[in-house]
Design an enzyme around this catalytic site. Structure first.
Site, short mmCIF file in Angstrom:
data_model
loop_
_atom_site.label_atom_id
_atom_site.label_comp_id
_atom_site.label_asym_id
_atom_site.label_seq_id
_atom_site.Cartn_x
_atom_site.Cartn_y
_atom_site.Cartn_z
N HIS A 175 24.46 -13.10 4.17
CA HIS A 175 23.88 -14.06 5.12
C HIS A 175 22.53 -13.62 5.65
CE1 HIS A 175 27.55 -16.40 5.04
NE2 HIS A 175 28.16 -15.23 4.95
N LYS A 232 23.78 -18.53 -1.37
CA LYS A 232 23.54 -18.97 0.01
C LYS A 232 22.06 -19.31 0.18
CE LYS A 232 27.97 -17.38 1.27
NZ LYS A 232 28.89 -16.28 1.45
N SER A 267 29.71 -13.04 8.59
CA SER A 267 29.76 -14.42 8.10
C SER A 267 30.37 -15.41 9.08
CB SER A 267 30.53 -14.47 6.78
OG SER A 267 31.87 -14.08 6.97
C1 LIG Z 1 30.06 -15.84 0.61
C2 LIG Z 1 30.23 -14.37 0.80
C3 LIG Z 1 30.52 -13.53 -0.28
C4 LIG Z 1 30.89 -14.06 -1.63
O1 LIG Z 1 29.78 -14.53 -2.31
P1 LIG Z 1 30.02 -15.67 -3.40
O2 LIG Z 1 28.78 -15.65 -4.21
O3 LIG Z 1 30.21 -16.94 -2.63
O4 LIG Z 1 31.24 -15.30 -4.17
C5 LIG Z 1 30.55 -12.18 -0.06
N1 LIG Z 1 30.33 -11.66 1.16
C6 LIG Z 1 30.08 -12.44 2.22
C7 LIG Z 1 29.84 -11.81 3.54
C8 LIG Z 1 30.03 -13.81 2.08
O5 LIG Z 1 29.82 -14.58 3.14
#
Ligand SMILES: *Cc1c(COP(=O)(O)O)cnc(C)c1O
Length: 410
Positions: free
Chosen positions: A220, A251, A192
């Site tokens: 991602h 995302k 991330s």
């Molecule tokens: C954003 C993210 C999460 C958490 O997901 P949310 O739906 O925002 O709680 C988990 N793992 C990674 C690698 C992330 O970037």
């Protein structure tokens, strides 16, 4: 009296955070998510979103959410197991399983909740959890809470991973428990904050050699990688060898929530044992319906053209940044970190960009290691070539005297 000392205790802690250059605050947005944001009356070009395909404000997702509200209301009333298991959740889970080509899927209120519930359900004190050094905070927290023995390997370091797996098997061999202890390896597919990729094929080979389980967080990568956009596991041809596939609906899928995909037994077990699933009100129907619509868009011709746009922007940007001597990862993802180094310098650079109408917040400790502060530049399909030109011009004007630290894992 007690209240005053409470507030002054916290205010001292906040002062310390400020002194270290690590203070954070919220900014209220007056616009929907998009490549251009309105913040406090000012329009900013947004290079910090995870809405990689520009779906968060897409007409089809909005329409699906509105229809779900009209049909099912705004709230979900209870946990899924009590009386909150609405049709949109079941439809979303069928769509997720079909999309990811797994037998089954389960949605959670966030990716964070998916990690916390799943890891805590699968492993306990007799087991071993093995993490890449750079996995997301939710995985670290989940692993700690699970009570399992925790081991961390250097980022993408397969030799160290193998050493740990060998150690874990020796430890399990000498265990005197009635159930056989497990080893669970957890990694992200696209990291991330670094935007580089995990060597999933090699990790699958290792977990098979040592009889461990593998959980991959595709937060991602879902919607972006692989022939059917399932994620990096698909692109590398290893989906069928991963026990637990995790991701977020927040995302590239433009909604909110988290998911776990895998065999039916995994999903049945999580429904019975994942505490963040059992003891939490079901996500609102609008979020599930929007995520389901996103899965359709991602798999359509439009989805393909959005991905083409994104990858073309990524390639153009990286080639321009390389010409300006920014050290970049050779891996291709929508996340392009510009490593600055000190927290103060990263914050100053972000502030200078903000003045020029560009939003790329500085990412600092504890999100990344101390001394590795960075501008985490992300691109989305909603950007246009002229947005890039503005970004590159602004970057070269504010970073002319900025030290470019080396890419940490080049
Ligand atoms: C954003 C993210 C999460 C958490 O997901 P949310 O739906 O925002 O709680 C988990 N793992 C990674 C690698 C992330 O970037």
């Amino acid at each position: 009296m007690a209240k005053n000392s409470f507030a002054s205790d916290l205010s001292q802690r906040l002062d310390k955070i400020r002194q270290e250059g690590l203070h954070r605050e919220l900014r209220s947005l007056d616009s929907p998510q998009s490549a251009h944001l309105r913040i406090a009356g000012k329009t900013l070009l947004n290079f910090s979103s995870n809405d990689y395909l520009g779906l968060a404000n897409h007409p089809l997702l909005k329409e699906a959410a509105i229809k779900a509200v009209e049909r099912y209301g705004s709230g979900s009333g209870a946990s899924r197991l009590i009386c909150g298991s609405l049709a949109p959740h079941h439809e979303l889970e069928s769509a997720l399983a079909a999309f990811k080509k797994t037998k089954s899927a389960l949605s959670f209120s966030s990716g964070y909740a998916a990690a916390l519930g799943t890891i805590g359900a699968l492993v306990g004190k007799d087991d071993v959890v093995v993490l890449d050094k750079l996995v997301h905070a939710c995985i670290v927290d989940a692993a700690r809470l699970s009570g399992a023995k925790l081991r961390v390997f250097a980022h993408n370091d397969l030799n160290e991973l193998e050493d740990i797996l060998r150690w874990a098997n020796q430890r399990h061999g000498s265990a005197s428990t009635s159930v056989s202890p497990r080893t669970l390896i957890i990694t992200e597919s696209v990291f991330s904050m670094d935007g580089d990729l995990a060597p999933l094929r090699e990790m699958v080979a290792l977990k098979e050699k040592y009889g461990a389980w593998l959980m991959v967080d595709e937060a991602h990568a879902t919607g972006l990688f692989g022939k059917h956009s399932r994620g990096l596991a698909e692109e590398l041809g290893v989906s069928d060898h991963i026990e637990i596939q995790m991701g977020t609906l927040g995302k590239a899928l433009g909604s909110s929530g988290g998911y776990i995909c895998g065999p039916r037994e995994l999903i049945d077990y999580l429904i019975n044992r994942a505490r963040t699933f059992i003891f939490s009100t079901a996500p609102v129907p609008a979020a599930a319906a929007a995520a389901q619509a996103a899965i359709e868009v991602v798999q359509s011709a439009e989805g393909q053209s959005l991905r083409n746009q994104l990858w073309s922007l990524v390639d153009q940007t990286k080639s321009k940044l390389t010409q300006s001597d920014w050290p970049l990862s050779a891996d291709r993802s929508a996340i392009i970190p510009l490593i600055i180094g000190t927290e103060a310098e990263a914050v100053e650079t972000a502030a200078a960009l903000h003045k020029l109408g560009i939003l790329i917040p500085a990412i600092r400790f504890p999100t990344v290691a101390r001394g590795q502060a960075r501008l985490r530049l992300t691109l989305t399909a909603a950007h246009e070539s002229e947005d890039l030109a503005k970004l590159l011009a602004a970057l070269s004007s504010v970073t002319r005297n900025t030290h470019h630290a080396t890419f940490p894992h080049a």
